[in-house]
Design a protein around this motif. Structure first.
Motif, PDB file in Angstrom:
ATOM      1  N   GLN A 325      22.614  18.558  28.508  1.00  0.00           N
ATOM      2  CA  GLN A 325      22.976  19.436  29.621  1.00  0.00           C
ATOM      3  C   GLN A 325      21.949  20.541  29.809  1.00  0.00           C
ATOM      4  O   GLN A 325      21.550  20.853  30.938  1.00  0.00           O
ATOM      5  N   ASP A 326      21.506  21.155  28.713  1.00  0.00           N
ATOM      6  CA  ASP A 326      20.512  22.229  28.807  1.00  0.00           C
ATOM      7  C   ASP A 326      19.212  21.704  29.402  1.00  0.00           C
ATOM      8  O   ASP A 326      18.555  22.381  30.209  1.00  0.00           O
ATOM      9  N   LEU A 327      18.824  20.485  29.015  1.00  0.00           N
ATOM     10  CA  LEU A 327      17.570  19.901  29.497  1.00  0.00           C
ATOM     11  C   LEU A 327      17.621  19.624  30.996  1.00  0.00           C
ATOM     12  O   LEU A 327      16.707  19.999  31.742  1.00  0.00           O
ATOM     13  N   ILE A 328      18.688  18.986  31.455  1.00  0.00           N
ATOM     14  CA  ILE A 328      18.756  18.647  32.886  1.00  0.00           C
ATOM     15  C   ILE A 328      19.062  19.881  33.735  1.00  0.00           C
ATOM     16  O   ILE A 328      18.676  19.943  34.907  1.00  0.00           O
ATOM     17  N   ARG A 337      14.282  22.405  45.327  1.00  0.00           N
ATOM     18  CA  ARG A 337      15.290  21.799  46.202  1.00  0.00           C
ATOM     19  C   ARG A 337      16.697  22.015  45.682  1.00  0.00           C
ATOM     20  O   ARG A 337      17.665  21.899  46.427  1.00  0.00           O
ATOM     21  N   PHE A 338      16.836  22.316  44.383  1.00  0.00           N
ATOM     22  CA  PHE A 338      18.160  22.390  43.774  1.00  0.00           C
ATOM     23  C   PHE A 338      18.469  23.752  43.175  1.00  0.00           C
ATOM     24  O   PHE A 338      19.552  24.286  43.370  1.00  0.00           O
ATOM     25  N   ARG A 339      17.520  24.299  42.391  1.00  0.00           N
ATOM     26  CA  ARG A 339      17.699  25.579  41.715  1.00  0.00           C
ATOM     27  C   ARG A 339      19.043  25.645  40.996  1.00  0.00           C
ATOM     28  O   ARG A 339      19.318  24.831  40.125  1.00  0.00           O
ATOM     29  N   THR A 340      19.912  26.583  41.381  1.00  0.00           N
ATOM     30  CA  THR A 340      21.186  26.763  40.660  1.00  0.00           C
ATOM     31  C   THR A 340      22.365  26.092  41.349  1.00  0.00           C
ATOM     32  O   THR A 340      23.508  26.277  40.939  1.00  0.00           O
ATOM     33  N   THR A 341      22.102  25.314  42.389  1.00  0.00           N
ATOM     34  CA  THR A 341      23.187  24.730  43.185  1.00  0.00           C
ATOM     35  C   THR A 341      24.166  23.911  42.351  1.00  0.00           C
ATOM     36  O   THR A 341      25.369  23.956  42.570  1.00  0.00           O
ATOM     37  N   ILE A 348      24.146  30.300  34.240  1.00  0.00           N
ATOM     38  CA  ILE A 348      22.932  30.672  34.966  1.00  0.00           C
ATOM     39  C   ILE A 348      22.170  31.805  34.283  1.00  0.00           C
ATOM     40  O   ILE A 348      20.952  31.741  34.114  1.00  0.00           O
ATOM     41  N   ALA A 349      22.877  32.848  33.853  1.00  0.00           N
ATOM     42  CA  ALA A 349      22.201  34.005  33.257  1.00  0.00           C
ATOM     43  C   ALA A 349      21.437  33.618  32.000  1.00  0.00           C
ATOM     44  O   ALA A 349      20.260  33.963  31.829  1.00  0.00           O
ATOM     45  N   LYS A 350      22.096  32.868  31.110  1.00  0.00           N
ATOM     46  CA  LYS A 350      21.448  32.451  29.871  1.00  0.00           C
ATOM     47  C   LYS A 350      20.288  31.509  30.152  1.00  0.00           C
ATOM     48  O   LYS A 350      19.221  31.595  29.516  1.00  0.00           O
ATOM     49  N   LEU A 351      20.471  30.613  31.117  1.00  0.00           N
ATOM     50  CA  LEU A 351      19.413  29.672  31.464  1.00  0.00           C
ATOM     51  C   LEU A 351      18.219  30.404  32.069  1.00  0.00           C
ATOM     52  O   LEU A 351      17.067  30.062  31.806  1.00  0.00           O
ATOM     53  N   VAL A 383      12.870  32.629  40.677  1.00  0.00           N
ATOM     54  CA  VAL A 383      13.262  31.427  39.944  1.00  0.00           C
ATOM     55  C   VAL A 383      14.708  31.074  40.193  1.00  0.00           C
ATOM     56  O   VAL A 383      15.064  29.918  40.345  1.00  0.00           O
ATOM     57  N   VAL A 384      15.588  32.082  40.254  1.00  0.00           N
ATOM     58  CA  VAL A 384      17.009  31.795  40.348  1.00  0.00           C
ATOM     59  C   VAL A 384      17.541  31.860  41.768  1.00  0.00           C
ATOM     60  O   VAL A 384      18.730  31.722  41.996  1.00  0.00           O
ATOM     61  N   GLU A 385      16.681  32.099  42.751  1.00  0.00           N
ATOM     62  CA  GLU A 385      17.145  32.139  44.128  1.00  0.00           C
ATOM     63  C   GLU A 385      17.668  30.775  44.539  1.00  0.00           C
ATOM     64  O   GLU A 385      16.934  29.786  44.513  1.00  0.00           O
TER      65      GLU A 385
END
Length: 398
Positions: A325-328, A337-341, A348-351, A383-385
């Motif tokens: 899960q962490d890898l993908i 195209r995906f970011r945090t979607t 999200i914060a830890k990632l 990065v997280v937008e």
């Protein structure tokens, strides 16, 4: 290029062709190609590849065990890397004869030896992709390498597992017998073309199944359904093959199976591409499976619903471990195209912190300074937008 054997240069027909073209030309001998030309080409190619790999900062790899036509076992190794022009490259380094037992310990050592032979540092390998075989998974665990199972192989296993049903096995068996009846009879193939024209059906041949590719089974079933009327008319006219005509129960089962797995057909090849990065598609693909393609519809038969449920259960379970899960999640985050979607909000914060730390470490490794805290904060926000929420999986996956 044509994979012609070197003894071609001594075959009478080839020599006659050269003589017609140029009577004065004398081609090199078979011994020259075997002892001079091919070894020279091999050494030059290997040295060029050595030099290219020496400039690679990080790489991933894929490996597999397979058997030749003479059933000799081999272990292959391919590396993938992004060059200075941001182009994704793949190089098959070797396909090595591997007569040892295919135990995890021996495979682990064989892979270590292969990397060492090519002077590749294990610390620079970010991930290795294999099939889902327990021996392969054990080998990578012993080597303490980051591992990702091939999505196409897992999808194949998921569908095979979901189709372990007596009704499906019977219907698929009928399909195979129908195909055999046409394969061994020129008269029936000739009649098929005539009946297809009369019934206004596409002039298609029947498709045989390949046991190692689930997509071929779906294509076989779909073609049987497409040509159902022609098959029934031709086989039914011969008392020796009348019993092979699929019953209405068989057709219902085949339609249920086809409806469940046909939407998944494009994903095996799309997520196994070598010319583009595909790991970032896994998270969006699983989301699409769970919320659309494999979601039960009101008009689904019970068999269709069961197949969809079983496929989802298998895939979700296989991708549930935290390391995968962490890898993908990380790959999805770095894809614009995906970011945090498709990432769970509480991760999200830890990632984000992990991503920034790894990027800064990489920049430091390459001698690129992170000069100002404000730059780092700006980069972090970029990065997280998240992208547009309406954005779906790229068209090549659909």
């Amino acid at each position: 290029m044509d994979m012609a054997p070197i003894y071609t240069v001594e075959k009478p027909g080839f020599l006659h062709m050269l003589k017609v073209w140029d009577p004065k030309y004398q081609p090199p001998s078979r011994k020259y190609f075997a002892e001079v030309a091919l070894p020279k080409l091999y050494n030059e190619t290997r040295q060029a590849l050595y030099e290219k790999l020496d400039t690679v900062l990080f790489f991933s790899a894929t490996t597999d065990l397979w058997s030749s036509r003479s059933l000799q076992p081999y272990l292959s190794l391919t590396v993938h890397y992004i060059d200075e022009n941001w182009s994704l490259n793949s190089c098959c380094l070797q396909t090595t004869y591997f007569p040892e037992d295919h135990a995890g310990e021996l495979i682990a050592q064989g892979l270590k030896d292969s990397l060492a032979l090519w002077k590749l540092d294990e610390e620079k390998m970010v991930c290795m992709t294999t099939d889902s075989g327990t021996n392969m998974m054990k080998a990578l665990k012993l080597n303490q390498w980051t591992h990702l199972s091939c999505f196409g192989h897992r999808l194949h296993n998921a569908i095979e597992n979901a189709c372990k049903d007596a009704r499906i096995e019977r219907a698929v068996g009928v399909c195979k017998k129908v195909i055999s009846a046409f394969s061994f009879s020129w008269k029936k193939r000739r009649d098929m073309a005539v009946v297809q024209t009369e019934l206004g059906l596409p002039e298609h041949q029947l498709i045989s199944e390949s046991p190692t590719r689930w997509g071929s089974r779906q294509q076989m079933i779909e073609r049987i359904l497409e040509q159902e009327k022609a098959i029934g008319q031709i086989l039914g006219a011969d008392k020796k093959t009348r019993h092979l005509v699929p019953t209405w129960q068989d057709i219902d089962v085949l339609e249920s199976v086809n409806k469940a797995i046909k939407p998944l057909h494009d994903f095996t090849d799309a997520l196994s591409g070598e010319t583009y990065v595909s790991i970032s598609f896994i998270k969006p693909t699983l989301h699409l499976f769970n919320n659309s393609l494999l979601k039960s519809d009101d008009d689904d038969t019970e068999l269709t619903k069961q197949i969809k449920t079983d496929v989802l259960k298998y895939l979700n379970q296989k991708y549930s471990d935290q390391t995968t899960q962490d890898l993908i999640d990380l790959a999805s985050l770095l894809d614009s195209r995906f970011r945090t979607t498709y990432i769970e909000p509480d991760k999200i914060a830890k990632l984000r912190e992990r991503t920034i730390a790894e990027l800064c470490s990489t920049m430091h490794y390459r001698g690129i300074p992170v000069t100002h805290a404000a730059d780092k904060d700006k980069f972090e926000s970029q990065v997280v937008e998240p992208p547009n929420k309406d954005e779906e999986i790229p068209q090549q996956l659909l």
